[in-house]
Design an enzyme around this catalytic site. Structure first.
Site, PDB file in Angstrom:
ATOM      1  N   GLU A 133     -10.685  -5.448   6.916  1.00 46.73           N
ATOM      2  CA  GLU A 133      -9.881  -6.102   7.946  1.00 46.73           C
ATOM      3  C   GLU A 133     -10.722  -6.508   9.144  1.00 46.73           C
ATOM      4  OE1 GLU A 133      -6.149  -4.129   8.990  1.00 46.73           O
ATOM      5  OE2 GLU A 133      -6.399  -2.861   7.242  1.00 46.73           O
TER       6      GLU A 133
ATOM      7  N   GLN B 125       0.848  -1.196   0.000  1.00 45.48           N
ATOM      8  CA  GLN B 125       0.000   0.000   0.000  1.00 45.48           C
ATOM      9  C   GLN B 125       0.880   1.241   0.000  1.00 45.48           C
ATOM     10  OE1 GLN B 125      -2.581  -0.501   3.445  1.00 45.48           O
ATOM     11  NE2 GLN B 125      -4.140  -1.378   2.137  1.00 45.48           N
TER      12      GLN B 125
ATOM     13  N   GLU C  27      -4.682   7.120  19.534  1.00 46.27           N
ATOM     14  CA  GLU C  27      -5.291   8.434  19.734  1.00 46.27           C
ATOM     15  C   GLU C  27      -6.443   8.660  18.749  1.00 46.27           C
ATOM     16  OE1 GLU C  27      -2.047   7.761  19.758  1.00 46.27           O
ATOM     17  OE2 GLU C  27      -1.866   8.068  21.922  1.00 46.27           O
TER      18      GLU C  27
ATOM     19  N   SER D  87       0.482   6.191   3.307  1.00 43.81           N
ATOM     20  CA  SER D  87       1.013   7.207   4.225  1.00 43.81           C
ATOM     21  C   SER D  87       2.120   8.026   3.574  1.00 43.81           C
ATOM     22  CB  SER D  87       1.584   6.535   5.472  1.00 43.81           C
ATOM     23  OG  SER D  87       0.564   5.939   6.223  1.00 43.81           O
TER      24      SER D  87
END
Lengths: 388, 322
Positions: free
Chosen positions: A241, A123, A372, A126
């Site tokens: 997932e 992938q 977070e 990011s």
């Protein structure tokens, strides 16, 4: 149904015991040499051949006629129990994206190559400035005739150094806001202008990569789904997932068993075994309580997934609970190791696993949506609190 | 139940017995008693639900001990010997709401039970000798004396130290399920209170505005509430799982109950204390009432000598002490 499921489990267990390619360590997915790589690809192909991977695909694409959603969970559990190599990033995420958004031509071309082990995927999501906040990605796809020229930098791409194909996210329309204007592409990793640099992580392994894209020409045949519709591909991919969340229950039990083993094998400075001490047993009991809590949270979530009755917060709750407990267990193990001076037969190997798992555990609370982010999702979706 | 308003937390009600008959009509006393003896069967999951609601309401009854007692009395009653007629009589009076029964554990002297929940109002006592597991019924209030614990930490229920005339006790034999029910329902009580305060604090964080926004919109507040919500879900699932296991008479029932007890007694007071922090100064007042739940959760744990007792039980059941 239960009998069928248990028969299936027994089959998979035997198959894994006979043919399983071993896992080098928790989270270690990149083959160490060409022999290992060939064996890994052959193992993935064998899982598809046996109908243990891809069972839920459409039957005409190779799926099973008797597929049940529990099968996927059982396969994942048995891979964990058998210490066998378990794919996720390498083939499953891409398969799901192709089946959901791929054109007939893409599916005809790419799905068989996944089944045969020819194609490993990565992938390209990011970026250095877009991690958990993926919608802020900046890699640009500039129009070029009927296609685009892509320039940008990707990072944390697992398996990119041995992947044949990549799912790329790039901004095709810079004039619109964040989520809009992003397109998903499926591209060969050997296109001119792509450079992959593995990153050595603190575990000592090289699992993630930086990927530099310099004026990489992609065509309309590479677009996955709609132009500017990439965000849907991302969210669907994350949802795929979800069923595997159930496998985490087995993983926690195995970690806990290893903690018990450590307490039995570790010798304290006075020569006694750690397990002989009430405070150590209390620590273990407390850890077991947490493990049983999270196993039930995971089971509860899987029950709702199977009934198609899940709440949007279920995934975040389960991920947060599992990954944070994973860290806590590794911390308990390291305290035990630090308090010990030696190990009985076999204990050094157990301790070495815990040292690796301790370092690796942070990958779980950071990747796939950091804790977070999960807390924010739980706060908004479960508790109804305002966006922070 | 008394309440200070739609959104407010409940307050303790010392006059709870005036409303006991309506709870009896709902069947609350018969949830762990066979139908042949006038109960509703072994409905442990329902009893867990009831204890959770009573905890959330700060109810003053000694519910966990009362249910544990009915179980012990039913077991003795089922043995059918003539001497057990007293157990049958007491059971009937407890089921009908006429009598309240408290449950306690004798200390090593065999004549004193400390901190018995509800003993001050009880007309019957079931006491366990932890050394042997033997259970005794005292059905004549003149056969014991009780001293109410002065300045109790938990102000929502009353506790008393009880001294018995050992000769007046009627043997009920042994029944491990009674003790398991006691521990599980105490955990359910504290769970109910924790869930109630968590919901209240989430609502408060969504209402209360500071620095121009709802405080629930600050990550420092929101993320802790999220963590507590996850942990409370785990506690709740463990308590319910233990209820299922006990109801089914499963071989792992003792293990499941110990895990549930350890979970709630280890976490509830910490979570409540942090919910107080997140509620700010208003939560610190007597009137707001958050402290009632803290006091009660602590006392629920103490009545079963938890978390230590439960952690030791887990370790023993897992075989780690061998």
């Amino acid at each position: 149904m239960t009998a069928d499921v248990e028969t299936f489990r027994a089959e998979v267990r035997a198959f894994v015991a006979d043919h399983g390619h071993p896992m080098a360590g928790e989270g270690v997915r990149v083959p160490r040499d060409p022999t290992d790589e060939a064996a890994t690809r052959a193992w993935l192909a064998a899982l598809y051949d046996a109908g243990y991977l891809g069972g839920g695909w459409p039957v005409e694409r190779g799926g099973r006629t008797d597929h049940h959603p529990m099968h996927d969970l059982i396969v994942m559990e048995e891979l964990i129990v058998g210490d066998a190599y378990r794919p996720l990033d390498q083939v499953m995420l891409a398969s799901h994206a192709l089946l959901s958004f791929g054109s007939d031509a893409q599916q005809d071309d790419l799905l068989p190559r996944i089944r045969s082990g020819e194609h490993i995927w990565c992938q390209l999501f990011s970026e250095p400035d877009a991690g958990s906040d993926l919608a802020s990605l900046r890699t640009r796809a500039e129009p070029d005739g009927d296609g685009w020229r892509v320039t940008g930098q990707k990072i944390w791409s697992t398996d990119a150094q041995w992947a044949d194909m990549g799912t790329l996210l790039a901004r095709t329309d810079p004039t619109v806001d964040r989520h809009a204007g992003i397109t998903a592409f499926v591209i060969p990793m050997d296109l001119p202008g792509i450079e992959v640099r593995p990153i050595r992580e603190m575990t000592g392994y090289e699992e993630f990569c930086e990927v530099f894209l310099d004026d990489v020409r992609v065509g309309p045949e590479h677009v996955l789904g709609e132009v500017d519709g990439g965000w849907r591909v991302i969210t669907a991919g994350l949802a795929s997932e979800r069923a595997f969340v159930g496998a985490n229950a087995i993983q926690l039990q195995r970690l806990f068993d290893d903690l018990v083993a450590l307490a039995r094998l570790a010798r304290l400075p006075d020569g006694t075994r750690a397990m002989e001490h009430e405070d150590v047993r209390a620590t273990l009991a407390d850890a077991l309580v947490r493990v049983e809590e999270v196993k039930l949270i995971v089971r509860d979530t899987v029950d709702r997934i199977l009934e198609d009755a899940e709440h949007p917060s279920d995934g975040p709750v389960a991920k947060l609970a599992y990954t944070e407990l994973d860290v806590a267990l590794t911390e308990a193990a390291l305290e035990l190791i630090a308090s010990s001076v030696s190990f009985d037969e076999g204990g050094a190997e157990v301790a070495a696993r815990w040292h690796h798992n301790f370092l690796w555990s942070r990958a779980l609370t950071i990747s796939g949506g950091a804790s977070e982010i999960m807390r924010g999702l739980v706060g908004r979706q479960l508790l109804g609190l305002p966006r922070a | 139940m008394k309440s200070g308003g739609v959104d407010a937390l409940p307050v303790p009600d010392p006059e709870w017995r005036a409303g006991w008959s309506s709870l009896v009509e709902l069947g609350l006393t018969g949830l762990c008693v066979p139908e042949a003896l006038g109960g509703l069967g072994l409905q442990v999951e329902v009893a867990v639900g009831a204890a959770t609601e009573l905890g959330a309401a700060l109810h003053g009854s000694p519910y966990a001990g009362l249910v544990a007692s009915t179980r012990a009395l039913a077991a003795a009653s089922e043995q059918g010997s003539p001497g057990n007629a007293r157990a049958t009589d007491s059971l009937g009076a407890i089921l009908s709401g006429e009598r309240i029964c408290a449950y306690g554990r004798l200390d090593p002297t065999g004549s004193t039970a400390r901190s018995v929940d509800g003993a001050a109002v009880a007309e019957a006592l079931v006491l366990e000798d932890p050394a042997t597991g033997a259970l005794f019924l005292l059905d004549d209030p003149t056969a014991w004396s009780s001293t109410e614990v002065a300045a109790p930490f938990d102000v929502t229920r009353s506790s008393s130290d009880v001294t018995i005339d050992a000769a007046a006790g009627h043997s009920l034999g042994t029944d491990p399920t009674a003790g398991l029910l006691f521990g599980l329902l105490l955990a359910a009580d504290a769970l109910g209170g924790t869930e109630r305060v968590l919901a209240r604090t989430v609502a408060y964080a969504g209402d209360r505005v500071a620095f121009g926004k709802q405080i629930g919109g600050f990550q420092a507040v929101q993320h802790r509430l999220a963590d507590h919500a996850v942990r409370v879900r785990g506690m709740s699932l463990l308590v319910r799982e233990a209820g299922r296991s006990l109801a089914a008479g499963a071989p792992d029932a003792a293990r499941r109950v110990a895990l549930a007890e350890a979970s709630v007694s280890g976490a509830a007071t910490h979570i409540l204390h942090d919910l107080l922090q997140l509620t700010g100064a208003i939560g610190f007042t007597w009137e707001y009432g958050l402290h009632f739940f803290q006091r009660r959760a602590h006392h629920d744990a103490r009545l079963a000598a938890n978390p230590r007792q439960a952690l030791q039980a887990v370790a023993a059941i897992e075989g780690w002490d061998r």
